[in-house]
Design a protein around this motif. Structure first.
Motif, PDB file in Angstrom:
ATOM      1  N   ILE A   1     -22.194  -3.462   5.583  1.00 23.50           N
ATOM      2  CA  ILE A   1     -21.091  -2.828   6.314  1.00 23.50           C
ATOM      3  C   ILE A   1     -19.957  -2.394   5.389  1.00 23.50           C
ATOM      4  O   ILE A   1     -19.418  -1.285   5.509  1.00 23.50           O
ATOM      5  CB  ILE A   1     -20.553  -3.787   7.394  1.00 23.50           C
ATOM      6  CG1 ILE A   1     -21.577  -3.956   8.524  1.00 23.50           C
ATOM      7  CG2 ILE A   1     -19.218  -3.292   7.952  1.00 23.50           C
ATOM      8  CD1 ILE A   1     -21.190  -5.025   9.539  1.00 23.50           C
ATOM      9  N   HIS A   2     -19.578  -3.267   4.477  1.00 20.41           N
ATOM     10  CA  HIS A   2     -18.315  -3.066   3.740  1.00 20.41           C
ATOM     11  C   HIS A   2     -18.243  -1.762   2.938  1.00 20.41           C
ATOM     12  O   HIS A   2     -17.234  -1.039   3.038  1.00 20.41           O
ATOM     13  CB  HIS A   2     -18.038  -4.275   2.843  1.00 20.41           C
ATOM     14  CG  HIS A   2     -16.677  -4.225   2.238  1.00 20.41           C
ATOM     15  ND1 HIS A   2     -15.539  -4.553   2.959  1.00 20.41           N
ATOM     16  CD2 HIS A   2     -16.246  -3.854   0.999  1.00 20.41           C
ATOM     17  CE1 HIS A   2     -14.472  -4.392   2.187  1.00 20.41           C
ATOM     18  NE2 HIS A   2     -14.882  -3.967   1.003  1.00 20.41           N
ATOM     19  N   PRO A   3     -19.255  -1.427   2.139  1.00 21.18           N
ATOM     20  CA  PRO A   3     -19.137  -0.174   1.374  1.00 21.18           C
ATOM     21  C   PRO A   3     -18.991   1.055   2.263  1.00 21.18           C
ATOM     22  O   PRO A   3     -18.326   2.028   1.882  1.00 21.18           O
ATOM     23  CB  PRO A   3     -20.458  -0.119   0.582  1.00 21.18           C
ATOM     24  CG  PRO A   3     -20.960  -1.514   0.563  1.00 21.18           C
ATOM     25  CD  PRO A   3     -20.516  -2.124   1.850  1.00 21.18           C
ATOM     26  N   LYS A   4     -19.591   1.015   3.420  1.00 29.26           N
ATOM     27  CA  LYS A   4     -19.492   2.148   4.343  1.00 29.26           C
ATOM     28  C   LYS A   4     -18.095   2.247   4.928  1.00 29.26           C
ATOM     29  O   LYS A   4     -17.585   3.347   5.183  1.00 29.26           O
ATOM     30  CB  LYS A   4     -20.564   2.029   5.421  1.00 29.26           C
ATOM     31  CG  LYS A   4     -21.968   2.214   4.848  1.00 29.26           C
ATOM     32  CD  LYS A   4     -23.046   2.014   5.877  1.00 29.26           C
ATOM     33  CE  LYS A   4     -24.421   2.374   5.274  1.00 29.26           C
ATOM     34  NZ  LYS A   4     -24.744   1.596   4.065  1.00 29.26           N
ATOM     35  N   LEU A   5     -17.450   1.108   5.156  1.00 30.97           N
ATOM     36  CA  LEU A   5     -16.059   1.118   5.615  1.00 30.97           C
ATOM     37  C   LEU A   5     -15.154   1.783   4.586  1.00 30.97           C
ATOM     38  O   LEU A   5     -14.316   2.618   4.919  1.00 30.97           O
ATOM     39  CB  LEU A   5     -15.570  -0.321   5.853  1.00 30.97           C
ATOM     40  CG  LEU A   5     -15.847  -0.966   7.205  1.00 30.97           C
ATOM     41  CD1 LEU A   5     -15.442  -2.432   7.164  1.00 30.97           C
ATOM     42  CD2 LEU A   5     -15.105  -0.242   8.323  1.00 30.97           C
ATOM     43  N   VAL A   6     -15.320   1.395   3.335  1.00 31.30           N
ATOM     44  CA  VAL A   6     -14.486   1.952   2.267  1.00 31.30           C
ATOM     45  C   VAL A   6     -14.740   3.448   2.113  1.00 31.30           C
ATOM     46  O   VAL A   6     -13.803   4.246   2.006  1.00 31.30           O
ATOM     47  CB  VAL A   6     -14.757   1.216   0.939  1.00 31.30           C
ATOM     48  CG1 VAL A   6     -13.986   1.872  -0.211  1.00 31.30           C
ATOM     49  CG2 VAL A   6     -14.376  -0.264   1.055  1.00 31.30           C
ATOM     50  N   ALA A   7     -16.020   3.839   2.135  1.00 37.84           N
ATOM     51  CA  ALA A   7     -16.367   5.249   1.944  1.00 37.84           C
ATOM     52  C   ALA A   7     -15.855   6.119   3.083  1.00 37.84           C
ATOM     53  O   ALA A   7     -15.346   7.229   2.857  1.00 37.84           O
ATOM     54  CB  ALA A   7     -17.886   5.398   1.817  1.00 37.84           C
ATOM     55  N   ARG A   8     -15.976   5.641   4.307  1.00 36.21           N
ATOM     56  CA  ARG A   8     -15.571   6.433   5.480  1.00 36.21           C
ATOM     57  C   ARG A   8     -14.056   6.570   5.590  1.00 36.21           C
ATOM     58  O   ARG A   8     -13.541   7.629   5.942  1.00 36.21           O
ATOM     59  CB  ARG A   8     -16.108   5.780   6.749  1.00 36.21           C
ATOM     60  CG  ARG A   8     -17.538   6.137   7.075  1.00 36.21           C
ATOM     61  CD  ARG A   8     -17.592   7.395   7.908  1.00 36.21           C
ATOM     62  NE  ARG A   8     -18.963   7.772   8.216  1.00 36.21           N
ATOM     63  CZ  ARG A   8     -19.283   8.833   8.901  1.00 36.21           C
ATOM     64  NH1 ARG A   8     -18.340   9.634   9.358  1.00 36.21           N
ATOM     65  NH2 ARG A   8     -20.544   9.124   9.143  1.00 36.21           N
ATOM     66  N   THR A   9     -13.346   5.476   5.368  1.00 33.57           N
ATOM     67  CA  THR A   9     -11.903   5.458   5.635  1.00 33.57           C
ATOM     68  C   THR A   9     -11.054   5.769   4.412  1.00 33.57           C
ATOM     69  O   THR A   9      -9.879   6.074   4.547  1.00 33.57           O
ATOM     70  CB  THR A   9     -11.488   4.075   6.168  1.00 33.57           C
ATOM     71  OG1 THR A   9     -11.708   3.086   5.146  1.00 33.57           O
ATOM     72  CG2 THR A   9     -12.280   3.705   7.423  1.00 33.57           C
ATOM     73  N   LYS A  10     -11.644   5.629   3.207  1.00 31.96           N
ATOM     74  CA  LYS A  10     -10.901   5.753   1.950  1.00 31.96           C
ATOM     75  C   LYS A  10      -9.819   4.685   1.837  1.00 31.96           C
ATOM     76  O   LYS A  10      -8.847   4.829   1.077  1.00 31.96           O
ATOM     77  CB  LYS A  10     -10.258   7.145   1.807  1.00 31.96           C
ATOM     78  CG  LYS A  10     -11.206   8.305   2.071  1.00 31.96           C
ATOM     79  CD  LYS A  10     -12.396   8.279   1.144  1.00 31.96           C
ATOM     80  CE  LYS A  10     -13.323   9.462   1.420  1.00 31.96           C
ATOM     81  NZ  LYS A  10     -14.589   9.385   0.664  1.00 31.96           N
ATOM     82  N   ALA A  11      -9.973   3.612   2.586  1.00 31.85           N
ATOM     83  CA  ALA A  11      -9.004   2.513   2.535  1.00 31.85           C
ATOM     84  C   ALA A  11      -9.174   1.726   1.243  1.00 31.85           C
ATOM     85  O   ALA A  11     -10.215   1.794   0.578  1.00 31.85           O
ATOM     86  CB  ALA A  11      -9.208   1.578   3.736  1.00 31.85           C
ATOM     87  N   ALA A  12      -8.147   0.975   0.885  1.00 36.48           N
ATOM     88  CA  ALA A  12      -8.226   0.118  -0.294  1.00 36.48           C
ATOM     89  C   ALA A  12      -9.345  -0.905  -0.098  1.00 36.48           C
ATOM     90  O   ALA A  12      -9.477  -1.494   0.971  1.00 36.48           O
ATOM     91  CB  ALA A  12      -6.893  -0.585  -0.521  1.00 36.48           C
ATOM     92  N   ASP A  13     -10.135  -1.082  -1.130  1.00 32.51           N
ATOM     93  CA  ASP A  13     -11.282  -1.984  -1.068  1.00 32.51           C
ATOM     94  C   ASP A  13     -10.859  -3.393  -1.493  1.00 32.51           C
ATOM     95  O   ASP A  13     -10.664  -3.662  -2.665  1.00 32.51           O
ATOM     96  CB  ASP A  13     -12.388  -1.460  -1.990  1.00 32.51           C
ATOM     97  CG  ASP A  13     -13.648  -2.306  -1.951  1.00 32.51           C
ATOM     98  OD1 ASP A  13     -13.678  -3.316  -1.221  1.00 32.51           O
ATOM     99  OD2 ASP A  13     -14.614  -1.950  -2.670  1.00 32.51           O
ATOM    100  N   ARG A  14     -10.740  -4.287  -0.503  1.00 30.36           N
ATOM    101  CA  ARG A  14     -10.373  -5.666  -0.788  1.00 30.36           C
ATOM    102  C   ARG A  14     -11.597  -6.589  -0.828  1.00 30.36           C
ATOM    103  O   ARG A  14     -11.463  -7.805  -0.917  1.00 30.36           O
ATOM    104  CB  ARG A  14      -9.340  -6.154   0.239  1.00 30.36           C
ATOM    105  CG  ARG A  14      -8.010  -5.385   0.135  1.00 30.36           C
ATOM    106  CD  ARG A  14      -6.990  -5.859   1.160  1.00 30.36           C
ATOM    107  NE  ARG A  14      -6.640  -7.241   0.961  1.00 30.36           N
ATOM    108  CZ  ARG A  14      -5.695  -7.689   0.143  1.00 30.36           C
ATOM    109  NH1 ARG A  14      -5.009  -6.811  -0.600  1.00 30.36           N
ATOM    110  NH2 ARG A  14      -5.432  -8.968   0.051  1.00 30.36           N
ATOM    111  N   GLY A  15     -12.776  -5.987  -0.729  1.00 37.81           N
ATOM    112  CA  GLY A  15     -14.006  -6.696  -1.010  1.00 37.81           C
ATOM    113  C   GLY A  15     -14.616  -7.478   0.137  1.00 37.81           C
ATOM    114  O   GLY A  15     -14.033  -7.642   1.208  1.00 37.81           O
TER     115      GLY A  15
END
Length: 269
Positions: free
Chosen positions: A181-195
């Motif tokens: 799930i997590h990488p897709k969240l970062v890619a879709r939203t461009k939000a800061a990646d807190r891991g």
């Protein structure tokens, strides 16, 4: 004559059993989505009247729509702004015989300085030991509604449950689900990646299936909090989580292909 009928009867018997096996193999994934907080438990506060409980519920409804469209059987722990204990959420999930559990939350920081600068998405799976102090602080905040006090984190019964869970396949799959799930969240939203993080969340500790808790952003951040209130941004979050879930299910289906009865991923034909 009797002997010649035996192969035919055996074939008929096999065909009689076939529909049940096909039905079991094609059962859609049963997914429980848990919108955090609700009712008097508002969760974190954002700009203006924005509350975590509202954002979590709105995203949960959007996520359900996407997973159902893909063929999943989806249940929400709460459909509206109602109070529901963490214990009830866990029991409901297990009663449904869920294949996956996804808890939706929004994060927050306590001081004005930290609220102004801290943003980003985090995805958690259960562990007796938190990834760090920040992860432990998030778990403490979300566990505030649990029937066990914060001070009882080291309670021997809970510790035994968590230690046992570490050895289960569900725990390993929870990690895989989080990393799907997590990488897709970062890619879709461009939000800061807190891991991807680990922490002892009460709501994850009793669930008998792969389970994750998604912190979709910092509602306390002036810009990210405003984004979380927007429908288009919520759609991005729901789409990203859905993509991660479907990818996890496809991978699990391939891995478990040799088992006699598998859970089909949503959208499978």
């Amino acid at each position: 004559m009797t002997l010649s009928l035996r192969p035919l009867l055996a074939l008929v018997a096999c065909l009689w059993l076939l529909p049940a096996r096909v039905e079991a193999a094609e059962r859609p994934a049963r997914i429980v989505i848990d919108p955090g907080h609700g009712g008097a438990k508002e969760g974190a506060k954002g700009p203006g009247a924005l509350r975590e409980k509202e954002v979590a519920l709105q995203i949960a409804h959007r996520l359900r729509t996407k997973l159902e469209a893909a063929g999943g059987e989806v249940h929400l722990t709460r459909e509206r702004d109602t109070l529901m204990s963490l214990t009830e959420r866990v029991s409901m999930t297990n009663d449904h015989g869920a294949d996956l559990f996804i808890s939706i939350h929004a994060n927050s920081m306590p001081t004005p300085k930290m609220r102004a600068r801290t943003e980003g998405v985090e995805t958690y799976f259960l562990s007796a030991n938190a990834s760090g102090e920040a992860a432990l602080a998030v778990a403490d905040r979300e566990n505030a509604e649990a029937p066990v006090a914060r001070a009882a984190r080291g309670d021997s019964t809970l510790a035994l449950i968590l230690e046992d869970l570490v050895r289960t396949e569900a725990h390993a799959d929870s990690s895989r689900l989080a990393y799907s799930i997590h990488p897709k969240l970062v890619a879709r939203t461009k939000a800061a990646d807190r891991g991807v993080q680990q922490a002892p969340f009460f709501v994850l500790s009793g669930v008998e299936c792969p389970a994750v808790l998604v912190e979709v952003g910092y509602i306390s951040h002036p810009e990210e909090g405003a984004k979380l209130a927007r429908g288009d941004y919520q759609e991005k979050l729901a789409e990203a989580i859905s993509e991660g879930v479907l990818a996890f299910l496809r991978e699990s289906r391939r891995r478990d292909a040799s088992r006699p009865a598998q859970v089909a991923s949503p959208g499978a034909r």
